[in-house]
Design a protein around this motif. Structure first.
Motif, PDB file in Angstrom:
ATOM      1  N   ALA A 161     -83.878  28.652  40.176  1.00 59.54           N
ATOM      2  CA  ALA A 161     -84.730  29.801  39.862  1.00 59.54           C
ATOM      3  C   ALA A 161     -83.967  30.843  39.049  1.00 59.54           C
ATOM      4  O   ALA A 161     -84.506  31.415  38.090  1.00 59.54           O
ATOM      5  N   LEU A 162     -82.693  31.072  39.407  1.00 59.55           N
ATOM      6  CA  LEU A 162     -81.889  32.053  38.672  1.00 59.55           C
ATOM      7  C   LEU A 162     -81.605  31.575  37.253  1.00 59.55           C
ATOM      8  O   LEU A 162     -81.667  32.360  36.299  1.00 59.55           O
ATOM      9  N   ALA A 163     -81.296  30.293  37.105  1.00 63.22           N
ATOM     10  CA  ALA A 163     -81.023  29.748  35.772  1.00 63.22           C
ATOM     11  C   ALA A 163     -82.251  29.856  34.875  1.00 63.22           C
ATOM     12  O   ALA A 163     -82.140  30.154  33.682  1.00 63.22           O
ATOM     13  N   GLU A 164     -83.427  29.632  35.439  1.00 62.24           N
ATOM     14  CA  GLU A 164     -84.645  29.744  34.638  1.00 62.24           C
ATOM     15  C   GLU A 164     -84.932  31.198  34.272  1.00 62.24           C
ATOM     16  O   GLU A 164     -85.425  31.483  33.175  1.00 62.24           O
ATOM     17  N   ARG A 165     -84.612  32.129  35.181  1.00 61.59           N
ATOM     18  CA  ARG A 165     -84.763  33.563  34.849  1.00 61.59           C
ATOM     19  C   ARG A 165     -83.829  33.948  33.715  1.00 61.59           C
ATOM     20  O   ARG A 165     -84.223  34.653  32.772  1.00 61.59           O
ATOM     21  N   ILE A 166     -82.593  33.475  33.794  1.00 65.31           N
ATOM     22  CA  ILE A 166     -81.625  33.779  32.741  1.00 65.31           C
ATOM     23  C   ILE A 166     -82.068  33.163  31.416  1.00 65.31           C
ATOM     24  O   ILE A 166     -82.006  33.809  30.364  1.00 65.31           O
ATOM     25  N   GLY A 167     -82.518  31.920  31.478  1.00 59.98           N
ATOM     26  CA  GLY A 167     -82.966  31.258  30.249  1.00 59.98           C
ATOM     27  C   GLY A 167     -84.143  31.955  29.603  1.00 59.98           C
ATOM     28  O   GLY A 167     -84.188  32.112  28.379  1.00 59.98           O
ATOM     29  N   ALA A 168     -85.093  32.417  30.413  1.00 62.76           N
ATOM     30  CA  ALA A 168     -86.264  33.115  29.871  1.00 62.76           C
ATOM     31  C   ALA A 168     -85.859  34.435  29.228  1.00 62.76           C
ATOM     32  O   ALA A 168     -86.351  34.804  28.156  1.00 62.76           O
ATOM     33  N   ALA A 169     -84.943  35.164  29.894  1.00 60.84           N
ATOM     34  CA  ALA A 169     -84.494  36.449  29.337  1.00 60.84           C
ATOM     35  C   ALA A 169     -83.746  36.235  28.029  1.00 60.84           C
ATOM     36  O   ALA A 169     -83.928  36.985  27.066  1.00 60.84           O
TER      37      ALA A 169
END
Length: 387
Positions: free
Chosen positions: A156-164
Motif C-alpha cells: 500500500a505504501l509503495a503504491e502511494r509513493i508511486g502515485a505521488a
C-alpha cells in the motif's frame, strides 16, 4: 530516483535551507545540495530561489509540495516496518515498482517477463528491497508468492509513493512537452510600455513568430542575478543583460547603448539643476540591484561626482523594480539614473539632466557556449537588427 533523495528535497523545501535540512537528516550539506539538483533536473523545473541568505520555494515547488510530503510520509512509514526508526531508506522508485508488480502478479516469473527482466536478477532485486526495508515482505512457495503482513503494508505504501511520483513527473512531462519547442528569453525589466526596451522586445516577438512559427518565444523579465542563474541552470536559453560584461562561460554580443540621465522631480528649479552634488545630497536616490548594469553606472557616477564622505551621507533607496523607481521619481521626490530616451517617452516625464557620454546603459544578448544556442542567438541578433 530514490526515497532518501526525495525526502531530503522535501526537507529542503520545508526548512527553506540546504544546511538546515542536512542537519535535520544527519547528512552532509553537499549531499542535500546534490539531491536538490538531481530532482530539479529530473522534474525539469527549478524548486527554489535565493532570497538573501534563505532559500524560498518557487511557485512550481509550492504546487508540488503536497506530493513531496506524501512521499516523505509514506517513506517514513515504510522504514518503520523494519527497525522502527522512520528514517527514509535509500530505496529506488524502480525497486518499489518491481515489488508492486510481483505482489500483484503473485509470481516473480510473470512479473519479470512483464517488466522485461531476467528472473534471477528480479529475485535478487526483491531480496535487496527486503534487506533495505529491514523485514520480510514476500512468502515464496511452489505456487508462487504472497505478501506477508508487513508486505501488505509495504504494498500500500509503495503504491502511494508511486502515485505521488507519477503525479509529480506527469506534471513535469507535460511542462516539458509544452516547452520543448519553446525558446526562453530572460530579459532585464523594461522601464514601462513606452520604453525602448519594451518596444524592441515586442518587435522581436513578432519577427520571431514570423521567422520560426514552430518555435514559440517565451519572454520573462527579472533581475540580473536571476538572469545569469537562469542561464546557468537552463531555465533560460538566452538572456538580455543591461551590461557589456558577462561571465566568460557564456557567449554574447552587444546590442545597443543608451545615454543615461539623472531623472528628478518635475518641479526642480534652475539653480538645483546647475549644482549636481547639492542635488544628490538633498534628495533620496532610488537605485536598482547592486549587480545590475544600471546600478554599476549609477555607482560610477556617484563616485565621480561626490567625495567618499558625501557618498556616505546619501539616502539610497534600493528597489529591484524599474516601474517603482520611476514612480518614486515622478511622484515622491526621488532621483535616479535612468536611460534618457526611455524615460523621455513617458507622458509628463520627469526632469532629465543628461550625464556625460561616458555613462551609458549597454544591452547585450548572451547565450551558452554550444552550437544550438549560438544559432538561436545569431538568429535573434539578426531579427533585432532589422529596421
Amino acid at each position: 530516483m530514490d526515497l532518501s533523495t526525495l525526502c531530503l528535497v522535501h526537507s529542503i523545501l520545508e526548512e527553506r535551507g540546504i544546511r538546515r535540512a542536512a542537519v535535520a537528516a544527519g547528512r552532509p550539506a553537499s549531499s542535500a545540495s546534490a539531491a536538490l539538483r538531481r530532482v530539479e533536473a529530473v522534474l525539469s523545473v527549478p524548486l527554489v530561489r535565493r532570497d538573501g541568505q534563505a532559500l524560498v520555494p518557487t511557485l512550481d515547488a509550492e504546487a508540488r509540495l503536497p506530493r513531496f510530503a506524501e512521499i516523505a510520509r509514506a517513506a517514513a512509514a515504510l522504514a518503520a516496518l523494519g527497525d522502527g526508526s522512520g528514517a527514509p531508506p535509500a530505496i529506488s522508485l524502480a525497486a518499489l515498482t518491481r515489488f508492486v508488480a510481483a505482489a500483484r502478479a503473485g509470481s516473480i516469473n510473470a512479473a519479470a517477463k512483464t517488466l522485461g527482466l531476467g528472473q534471477p536478477q528480479f529475485t535478487r532485486q526483491l531480496s535487496q528491497l527486503e534487506k533495505a526495508v529491514g523485514c520480510k515482505l514476500l512468502d515464496r512457495s511452489p505456487a508462487g508468492i504472497s505478501c506477508t503482513p508487513a508486505g501488505l503494508e509495504a504494498l500500500a505504501l509503495a503504491e502511494r509513493i508511486g502515485a505521488a511520483w507519477d503525479a509529480l513527473s506527469a506534471a513535469s512531462a507535460e511542462r516539458f512537452r509544452r516547452s520543448a519547442a519553446t525558446w526562453r528569453l530572460g530579459t532585464v525589466i523594461p522601464f514601462g510600455h513606452e520604453s525602448e526596451i519594451a518596444a524592441m522586445l515586442a518587435r522581436l516577438v513578432v519577427r520571431w513568430r514570423a521567422a520560426r512559427p514552430r518555435q514559440p518565444l517565451f519572454l520573462s523579465s527579472t533581475t540580473a542575478d536571476e538572469l545569469v542563474a537562469g542561464l546557468k541552470n537552463r531555465r533560460f536559453d538566452l538572456i538580455l543583460l543591461d551590461t557589456d560584461r558577462f561571465p566568460a562561460e557564456f557567449e554574447g554580443s552587444l546590442i545597443s547603448r543608451a545615454q543615461l540621465a539623472l531623472a528628478g522631480p518635475r518641479m526642480l528649479d534652475e539653480a538645483e539643476k546647475q549644482d549636481l552634488p547639492a542635488l544628490l545630497r538633498r534628495y533620496p536616490i532610488a537605485v536598482p540591484s547592486p549587480r545590475s548594469g544600471l546600478r554599476q553606472m549609477t555607482d560610477r557616477f556617484l563616485e565621480a561626482t561626490l567625495s567618499p564622505a558625501e557618498r556616505a551621507r546619501l539616502t539610497l533607496v534600493e528597489v529591484d523594480s524599474i516601474p517603482v523607481i520611476i514612480n518614486l521619481v515622478l511622484d515622491h521626490g526621488h532621483l535616479s539614473v535612468l536611460p534618457e530616451h526611455s524615460v523621455a517617452n513617458i507622458s509628463l516625464p520627469p526632469t532629465l539632466l543628461p550625464l556625460d557620454p561616458a555613462y551609458q546603459q549597454s544591452l547585450s544578448l548572451v547565450w551558452p557556449r554550444d552550437a544550438l544556442s549560438r544559432q538561436a542567438g545569431e538568429t535573434m541578433m539578426a531579427l533585432l537588427a532589422e529596421p
